[in-house]
Scaffold this motif. Structure first.
Motif, short mmCIF file in Angstrom:
data_model
loop_
_atom_site.label_atom_id
_atom_site.label_comp_id
_atom_site.label_asym_id
_atom_site.label_seq_id
_atom_site.Cartn_x
_atom_site.Cartn_y
_atom_site.Cartn_z
N GLU A 57 14.44 46.28 24.76
CA GLU A 57 13.29 45.51 25.24
C GLU A 57 13.79 44.41 26.16
OE1 GLU A 57 9.97 42.51 23.39
OE2 GLU A 57 10.29 44.41 22.34
N PRO A 58 13.22 44.27 27.35
CA PRO A 58 13.72 43.29 28.30
C PRO A 58 13.69 41.86 27.75
CG PRO A 58 12.23 44.82 29.39
CD PRO A 58 12.14 45.09 27.92
N ALA A 59 14.77 41.12 28.03
CA ALA A 59 14.79 39.70 27.70
C ALA A 59 13.91 38.96 28.70
CB ALA A 59 16.22 39.17 27.77
N ALA A 60 13.23 37.92 28.23
CA ALA A 60 12.35 37.15 29.10
C ALA A 60 12.07 35.80 28.46
CB ALA A 60 11.04 37.89 29.36
N THR A 61 11.68 34.83 29.29
CA THR A 61 11.32 33.51 28.80
C THR A 61 10.02 33.06 29.45
OG1 THR A 61 12.63 32.40 30.52
CG2 THR A 61 13.72 32.83 28.40
N GLY A 62 9.38 32.06 28.86
CA GLY A 62 8.17 31.51 29.44
C GLY A 62 7.01 32.48 29.40
N PRO A 63 6.05 32.33 30.31
CA PRO A 63 4.86 33.19 30.32
C PRO A 63 5.18 34.67 30.46
CG PRO A 63 4.51 31.29 31.73
CD PRO A 63 5.96 31.26 31.33
N MET A 128 20.59 50.79 28.30
CA MET A 128 20.08 49.96 29.38
C MET A 128 19.61 48.63 28.80
SD MET A 128 16.85 50.53 32.01
CE MET A 128 17.62 51.87 32.92
N ILE A 129 20.08 47.53 29.40
CA ILE A 129 19.75 46.19 28.93
C ILE A 129 19.04 45.45 30.06
CG2 ILE A 129 20.62 44.07 27.87
CD1 ILE A 129 23.19 45.67 27.18
N PRO A 130 17.71 45.40 30.07
CA PRO A 130 16.97 44.75 31.15
C PRO A 130 16.69 43.27 30.86
CG PRO A 130 15.75 46.60 30.14
CD PRO A 130 16.81 46.15 29.19
N GLU A 131 16.46 42.53 31.92
CA GLU A 131 16.01 41.14 31.80
C GLU A 131 14.98 40.88 32.89
OE1 GLU A 131 17.62 36.52 32.25
OE2 GLU A 131 19.05 38.17 32.06
N ILE A 132 13.86 40.27 32.51
CA ILE A 132 12.82 39.91 33.49
C ILE A 132 13.09 38.49 33.95
CG2 ILE A 132 10.35 39.73 33.95
CD1 ILE A 132 9.90 41.44 31.42
N ARG A 133 13.47 38.33 35.20
CA ARG A 133 13.72 36.99 35.73
C ARG A 133 12.47 36.41 36.39
NH1 ARG A 133 19.76 37.31 38.53
NH2 ARG A 133 20.94 37.65 36.59
N HIS A 134 11.74 37.26 37.08
CA HIS A 134 10.49 36.82 37.71
C HIS A 134 9.47 37.95 37.64
CE1 HIS A 134 11.88 33.03 39.40
NE2 HIS A 134 12.99 33.62 39.77
N PHE A 135 8.25 37.57 37.35
CA PHE A 135 7.11 38.48 37.43
C PHE A 135 5.91 37.58 37.66
CE2 PHE A 135 4.53 42.13 36.69
CZ PHE A 135 5.38 43.23 36.73
N ASP A 136 5.85 37.00 38.86
CA ASP A 136 4.96 35.88 39.13
C ASP A 136 4.01 36.14 40.28
OD1 ASP A 136 6.55 34.17 37.29
OD2 ASP A 136 8.07 34.29 38.87
N LEU A 137 2.86 35.47 40.19
CA LEU A 137 1.90 35.40 41.28
C LEU A 137 2.05 34.04 41.94
CD1 LEU A 137 -0.68 36.27 42.85
CD2 LEU A 137 -2.00 35.36 40.91
N LEU A 138 2.25 34.00 43.24
CA LEU A 138 2.42 32.75 43.96
C LEU A 138 1.12 32.32 44.61
CD1 LEU A 138 5.36 33.78 43.57
CD2 LEU A 138 5.92 32.68 45.73
#
Length: 209
Positions: A57-63, A128-138
């Motif tokens: 499961e991808p690592a992630a922080t915040g929203p 496979m080791i995923p990480e979500i760094r950005h998934f944002d709406l600007l």
């Protein structure tokens, strides 16, 4: 969970959003679920792999670690503030959605003996080791400008987790239509581009001990 199909199979990746009829200023009392499906044919690959791949499961922080949709807003001073899109959310946490889509994409490629999630506790050769760094709406001055997605992917030899390869995938797409529909079209466009590049990289990389 484990599935073999030919390399001409189509990847069906669904983006799910639980969205309200109105985004601003308050969510509607009656919400609705918006489902976007994108059919994309995998590019041909001459690689034939017999590995079993487990996807963490991808690592992630915040929203981005939750069901909320991250919004980056620039204030009058030029500072970037992180917020969440009002009245709208994913039906489950974004890491779980992306994990499912990665499993499906590698399954449908037809190049692996098996594909599953780490929690399935199956004996595998690749991890496979995923990480979500950005998934944002600007957003800038009240206008949705674009979406940005950044995923880091590590491939390791299972079960020792010896690192075999690592790459950062970045993609963005402009919001060409204001409102929920335009936002989702941009997210889907940027997301599909990353998935396509990621799957091709996994298929073409030479993972060796």
């Amino acid at each position: 969970m484990m599935q073999m199909v030919n390399s001409r199979a189509f990847v069906v990746v669904s983006f799910f959003l639980t969205g309200c009829v109105s985004l601003f200023p308050e969510p509607s009392k009656e919400g609705k679920r918006i489902v976007l499906q994108s059919l994309k044919e995998l590019r041909k690959s001459h690689v034939s792999l017999s590995d079993i791949v487990m996807i963490d499961e991808p690592a992630a922080t915040g929203p981005v670690a939750t069901t909320r949709i991250s919004v980056l807003r620039q204030d009058e001073a030029g500072l970037m503030l992180q917020d969440m899109l009002a009245g709208t959310e994913w039906p489950e946490s974004l890491p779980k959605i992306i994990q499912t889509h990665l499993v499906e994409a590698l399954e449908y490629s037809g190049h692996f003996k098996g594909v599953g999630r780490v929690e399935d506790n199956l004996k595998s050769t690749l991890l496979m080791i995923p990480e979500i760094r950005h998934f944002d709406l600007l957003e800038d001055q009240g206008v949705f400008r674009k979406v940005q997605i950044e995923l880091e992917i590590k491939m390791a030899r299972s079960p020792r987790r010896d690192l075999l390869a690592q790459r950062v995938f970045k993609s963005e797409a402009f919001v060409t239509e204001q409102g929920l529909k335009g936002v989702m079209m941009a997210f889907n466009q940027a997301y599909q581009r990353i998935l396509d590049e990621l799957v091709q990289w996994v298929l073409e990389a030479q993972f060796k001990n």
